[in-house]
Design a protein around this motif. Structure first.
Motif, mmCIF file in Angstrom:
data_model
loop_
_atom_site.group_PDB
_atom_site.id
_atom_site.type_symbol
_atom_site.label_atom_id
_atom_site.label_comp_id
_atom_site.label_asym_id
_atom_site.label_seq_id
_atom_site.Cartn_x
_atom_site.Cartn_y
_atom_site.Cartn_z
ATOM 1 N N UNK A 223 0.803 -1.213 0.000
ATOM 2 C CA UNK A 223 0.000 0.000 0.000
ATOM 3 C C UNK A 223 0.841 1.270 0.000
ATOM 4 N N UNK A 276 -2.619 -7.697 2.553
ATOM 5 C CA UNK A 276 -3.987 -7.529 3.047
ATOM 6 C C UNK A 276 -4.974 -7.494 1.885
ATOM 7 N N UNK A 306 -4.073 3.445 -7.334
ATOM 8 C CA UNK A 306 -5.323 2.777 -6.938
ATOM 9 C C UNK A 306 -6.127 2.311 -8.152
ATOM 10 N N UNK A 307 -6.015 3.022 -9.256
ATOM 11 C CA UNK A 307 -6.781 2.623 -10.438
ATOM 12 C C UNK A 307 -6.193 1.369 -11.085
ATOM 13 N N UNK A 310 -7.168 -1.507 -8.595
ATOM 14 C CA UNK A 310 -8.562 -1.966 -8.645
ATOM 15 C C UNK A 310 -8.836 -2.688 -9.965
ATOM 16 N N UNK A 313 -7.680 -6.122 -9.398
ATOM 17 C CA UNK A 313 -8.673 -6.830 -8.582
ATOM 18 C C UNK A 313 -9.830 -7.310 -9.453
ATOM 19 N N UNK A 314 -10.240 -6.468 -10.408
ATOM 20 C CA UNK A 314 -11.383 -6.798 -11.265
ATOM 21 C C UNK A 314 -10.981 -7.690 -12.444
ATOM 22 N N UNK A 392 -5.820 -4.119 -5.164
ATOM 23 C CA UNK A 392 -6.551 -3.408 -4.096
ATOM 24 C C UNK A 392 -7.990 -3.918 -4.105
ATOM 25 N N UNK A 393 -8.360 -4.614 -3.066
ATOM 26 C CA UNK A 393 -9.655 -5.300 -3.035
ATOM 27 C C UNK A 393 -10.557 -4.735 -1.944
ATOM 28 N N UNK A 394 -11.811 -5.141 -1.983
ATOM 29 C CA UNK A 394 -12.726 -4.809 -0.888
ATOM 30 C C UNK A 394 -12.148 -5.252 0.449
ATOM 31 N N UNK A 396 -9.076 -5.439 1.419
ATOM 32 C CA UNK A 396 -8.062 -4.505 1.940
ATOM 33 C C UNK A 396 -8.748 -3.388 2.727
ATOM 34 N N UNK A 397 -9.803 -2.838 2.130
ATOM 35 C CA UNK A 397 -10.518 -1.748 2.803
ATOM 36 C C UNK A 397 -11.145 -2.246 4.099
ATOM 37 N N UNK A 398 -11.760 -3.431 4.036
ATOM 38 C CA UNK A 398 -12.403 -3.961 5.235
ATOM 39 C C UNK A 398 -11.376 -4.151 6.356
ATOM 40 N N UNK A 400 -8.477 -2.763 6.848
ATOM 41 C CA UNK A 400 -7.862 -1.555 7.381
ATOM 42 C C UNK A 400 -8.859 -0.559 7.933
ATOM 43 N N UNK A 401 -10.124 -0.777 7.631
ATOM 44 C CA UNK A 401 -11.148 0.036 8.279
ATOM 45 C C UNK A 401 -11.485 -0.554 9.644
#
Lengths: 405, 405
Positions: A223, A276, A306-307, A310, A313-314, A392-394, A396-398, A400-401
């Motif tokens: 990251x 992560x 990030x683009x 992502x 990821x997709x 960068x996946x969902x 990762x956000x989950x 680190x949030x």
């Protein structure tokens, strides 16, 4: 969630290096969270540390103690002892002193390492009472437990180990690493501990560590967030019995360099594979750059976008995002008409524009893979660098949030 | 999803500037996706453009045509005409030529702008037949439709408008902007078009645009990804009838500078408020830096940190992540013991360590807000810069894993 992260391999014990792991209840009751390394006398120790200006108290102390002939490493997870000001320094030293007293060495011969939450006081009152249990657990075969004992958000323990022969002598290297987020090491990973039984003079060991760190831990990013606690230690016990390696040359030096590179790259790549939320393991290679630095600038700009992440990821062969990242990497006088870009062997950009031969189905086939190579040819020199990263996946956000790092 | 993004305000028509919007069916049938600006003769036009080395064909043409006394702006959404090589250039010019022919001006007086998917051929065959409809729609009150006509992943149209008096003359400024992702403008936003009826000489207009861009579009970031198509145009029709502003001084210049700053900041902040997946609007202000550049380096390192951004999304007062970001911003000889950090008015870091007065509940109260100020005092000089950014949410990942930008 981890991208083809191998299980812990057979971990060769390293003669002259004992490892002990126990539970101090630092963050989670019952979790193994305290690791001690004991080095035989006359071992050599080299270290590289984070360049984050807010480096943690244990990093400052470990760096200072490196020259004192270290005999013990004291590692805790669950608390980074970073951003803790003067009391963080006092706390780390108190733990070193307690271990030195128990073990009968000088406090300056203990190197402390911490990883976990930033900005909370180190629970000295839980660490010191646990030291006897960790000392009692010391053994040369203790590496696998230690690999688990230094984990934070890692999903799996990380280790690498190999043996090699030079002039009829068998040498062994074994190492462990940890880290899954806040990963863009700048001199080292979050934590890495590698030992060999070769006899190596301290200055040669430090030189080897610098070279192999730059081929491994200093070439990964998850990251882009350089941690306050990155530390990597290379130990040489000398138990193999060879005449100490005093110069950076010769058959043993070359063999050691190659073997260490393999072990370090495995440990570093394991961190990326366990990144992560990672669903992809991505190599970014930049070729024909004018300098190594500009190759790295382009590679990291792609790896941190990030683009791009992502799109990975997709599994979307969105080559325009790679191209835009190259374009914003800050290179002086970049002639875009000389740039070629490939996804694995599929050329997507030819002379700065979309390849006429490119078919979306070919790009899609590569992007559907778990392991992807993004290769950029800048056409302006002979430098080449490669780094490893993740998407960068969902998840990762989950993570680190929810996790307080 | 957008953080307190105001509805489109009353958009003052600008005398001498007509705006026409129509549907060309570029990406989505029936969507308004083509916008034309018509400028009265003797208007001044200034422009700033992306510094991405892979700047799109229309950017190259618009930059080249700027000196020719532009009369028309031709803007399409749905396709960026970027990474399209020589044919992208030909396609953009073909559209300019068609408009010039229809309108009776020179091709060099038409500035083209494109936004949308990178790397796909511009659908010239759909744009050219739609030009008459866009020309027929031209009117001074056409701004609101144009604000919608230039959107891509934007959830709402973005505009700003105001009037001010100097020496008994009323002047008006109206502008629109678009952008929600791939936002870290380097000279301009994705797209911004602002007009005033003041008479301003071209070189003064360009100077004003540079100053106010650096106070607005060049101070925002969503994901750090500088677009290939960033363009911002400032037009001055002169219809207000004032003697042309020939020098960067005097009451009108000062009033214009202040009014343009307000309009530009509103337009730039609207892009952040509408940032992809944004749930927070965050101001990062760095004070007492040695230079403006190092203030920006620290501010952008904080704003781009995925760990800071996910903590913002989680409303987690994880000040350790802010501190770690400051520490890795690359400042030479940073004395961390001089650093102070606040969340709004709550001091979280004092002299480089956790503030003794800090209570988690105070940090939590600030982080629960939709608008947050992160303020860093470096204690090493007099420079100050502030930028605006967003958090990193699940929605950002979803949008960018699904949308082909």
């Amino acid at each position: 969630m981890a991208v083809r992260l191998p299980e812990l391999p057979l971990m060769h014990p390293i003669k002259g290096v004992e490892v002990g792991t126990c539970s101090a209840g630092i963050k989670t009751p019952g979790r193994k969270d305290l690791v001690i390394f004991k080095l035989s006398e006359n071992s050599s120790v080299a270290g590289v540390f984070t360049r984050n200006a807010f480096c943690a108290a244990p990093v400052q102390i470990a760096r200072a103690h490196l020259a004192n002939g270290p005999r013990y490493l004291l590692i805790n997870t669950g608390n980074a002892n970073a951003g803790t000001g003067p009391s963080g320094h006092t706390d780390a030293l108190a733990c070193c002193e307690a271990l030195a007293r128990e073990a009968g060495v000088e406090v300056g011969q203990v190197l402390p390492f911490s990883t976990g939450v930033i900005g909370e006081p180190l629970p000295v009152q839980r660490i010191i009472p646990a030291l006897p249990a960790a000392l009692a657990a010391l053994r040369e075969a203790g590496w696998p437990e230690a690999a688990s004992g230094i984990m934070t958000t890692d999903t799996l323990p990380k280790g690498a180990s190999l043996a090699f022969d030079v002039d009829g002598v068998t040498y062994r290297i074994t190492g462990i690493s940890k880290g899954a987020g806040m990963i863009k090491p700048d001199m080292a990973t979050m934590l890495g501990f590698v030992a060999t039984d070769a006899a190596v003079a301290p200055e040669v060991l430090q030189q080897l560590l610098s070279i192999v760190s730059n081929r491994s831990f200093n070439r990964i990013t998850i990251d882009g967030d350089t941690s306050t606690n990155d530390s990597c230690i290379l130990m040489a016990s000398g138990a193999a019995g060879n005449p100490p390696l005093e110069r950076a040359e010769g058959a043993l030096y070359e063999a050691l360099l190659e073997a260490l590179t393999r072990v370090f790259q495995q440990l570093a790549q394991a961190i990326v594979r366990d990144g992560e939320g990672a669903t992809k393991f991505v190599t970014v290679r930049v070729e024909q750059a004018a300098t190594a630095q500009e190759a790295l600038d382009v590679a990291y700009t792609i790896a941190h976008s990030p683009l791009v992440k992502t799109a990975l990821f997709a599994s979307d062969p969105n080559w325009g995002r790679v191209l835009a990242a190259v374009g914003r990497a800050g290179l002086e006088n970049l002639d875009v008409s000389r740039i070629q870009i490939w996804l694995d062997e599929v050329q997507i950009v030819t002379d700065g524009g979309r390849s006429s031969s490119y078919r979306e189905s070919d790009g899609q086939r590569v992007m559907d893979q778990e392991e992807i190579l993004i290769r950029v040819d800048l056409g302006r020199g002979n430098a080449c660098e490669q780094i490893w990263t993740t998407d960068l996946s969902h998840e990762y956000v989950r993570i680190n949030a929810e996790y307080r790092s």
